[in-house]
Scaffold this motif. Structure first.
Motif, PDB file in Angstrom:
ATOM      1  N   GLU A 156       7.553   6.802  40.963  1.00 41.37           N
ATOM      2  CA  GLU A 156       6.182   6.616  41.419  1.00 41.37           C
ATOM      3  C   GLU A 156       5.920   7.515  42.611  1.00 41.37           C
ATOM      4  O   GLU A 156       6.814   7.775  43.418  1.00 41.37           O
ATOM      5  CB  GLU A 156       5.947   5.154  41.800  1.00 41.37           C
ATOM      6  CG  GLU A 156       5.998   4.231  40.600  1.00 41.37           C
ATOM      7  CD  GLU A 156       5.651   2.799  40.956  1.00 41.37           C
ATOM      8  OE1 GLU A 156       4.931   2.580  41.965  1.00 41.37           O
ATOM      9  OE2 GLU A 156       6.101   1.912  40.232  1.00 41.37           O
ATOM     10  N   ASP A 184       6.959  11.997  36.705  1.00 36.12           N
ATOM     11  CA  ASP A 184       6.575  11.055  35.641  1.00 36.12           C
ATOM     12  C   ASP A 184       7.702  10.889  34.628  1.00 36.12           C
ATOM     13  O   ASP A 184       8.036   9.763  34.237  1.00 36.12           O
ATOM     14  CB  ASP A 184       5.302  11.538  34.913  1.00 36.12           C
ATOM     15  CG  ASP A 184       4.037  11.352  35.726  1.00 36.12           C
ATOM     16  OD1 ASP A 184       4.021  10.539  36.681  1.00 36.12           O
ATOM     17  OD2 ASP A 184       3.036  12.036  35.408  1.00 36.12           O
ATOM     18  N   GLU A 233       4.564  15.998  36.619  1.00 39.01           N
ATOM     19  CA  GLU A 233       5.165  15.841  35.290  1.00 39.01           C
ATOM     20  C   GLU A 233       6.651  15.522  35.392  1.00 39.01           C
ATOM     21  O   GLU A 233       7.162  14.648  34.677  1.00 39.01           O
ATOM     22  CB  GLU A 233       4.952  17.118  34.463  1.00 39.01           C
ATOM     23  CG  GLU A 233       3.516  17.317  34.030  1.00 39.01           C
ATOM     24  CD  GLU A 233       3.261  18.691  33.417  1.00 39.01           C
ATOM     25  OE1 GLU A 233       4.238  19.441  33.158  1.00 39.01           O
ATOM     26  OE2 GLU A 233       2.083  19.028  33.218  1.00 39.01           O
ATOM     27  N   ASN A 258      10.290   8.659  35.806  1.00 39.39           N
ATOM     28  CA  ASN A 258       9.774   7.331  36.170  1.00 39.39           C
ATOM     29  C   ASN A 258       9.781   7.086  37.676  1.00 39.39           C
ATOM     30  O   ASN A 258      10.110   5.994  38.139  1.00 39.39           O
ATOM     31  CB  ASN A 258      10.542   6.218  35.449  1.00 39.39           C
ATOM     32  CG  ASN A 258      10.320   6.269  33.958  1.00 39.39           C
ATOM     33  OD1 ASN A 258       9.190   6.438  33.492  1.00 39.39           O
ATOM     34  ND2 ASN A 258      11.391   6.173  33.202  1.00 39.39           N
TER      35      ASN A 258
END
Length: 131
Positions: free
Chosen positions: A72, A67, A64, A70
């Motif tokens: 990867e 994510d 989380e 941003n």
């Protein structure tokens, strides 16, 4: 900053959510998002039910945070002795460094059973960041 310069980061996530947060926040705050490859590694000591690492709360917490930033990442899971499996993952993935969280085990446990972090730091050929 070593995190900014690294291309591949093997991030070892235990079952401790607070440690997972610390590791993921460090990555989110300092990783060169466009150039870093983050590998989230979780080792089950015993996994007879075949549970997936992405179902482990600490791994979900790290995912989380990454994510939201941003970043990867790829999740990797294994079963067995955590130190041995981390060292095997190091050989397989050849990271620029390994990110390890501190253990919350008691001093007696560490004395009797050893420390995963201590063993990895002694036997790895990659630099280790200990959070």
């Amino acid at each position: 900053n070593i995190v900014m310069q690294s291309q591949k980061i093997l991030t070892c996530i235990s079952s401790d959510e607070e440690i997972a947060k610390e590791c993921a926040r460090l990555l989110a705050e300092s990783a060169n998002h466009a150039q870093s490859e983050v590998l989230l590694f979780h080792c089950f000591s015993n996994n007879p039910g075949g549970k997936s690492a992405v179902r482990v709360a600490a791994v979900q917490t790290a995912m989380e945070i990454l994510d939201d930033a941003n970043i990867e990442y790829q999740t990797i899971e294994d079963s067995g002795d955590p130190a041995s499996r981390i060292l095997a993952a190091e050989k397989e993935y050849e990271p620029d460094f390994i990110l390890l969280g501190k253990s919350r085990r008691s001093t007696a446990d560490k004395t009797l059973f050893g420390s995963v972090t201590e063993r990895v730091m002694k036997e790895t050929t990659s630099p280790v960041i200990y959070v």
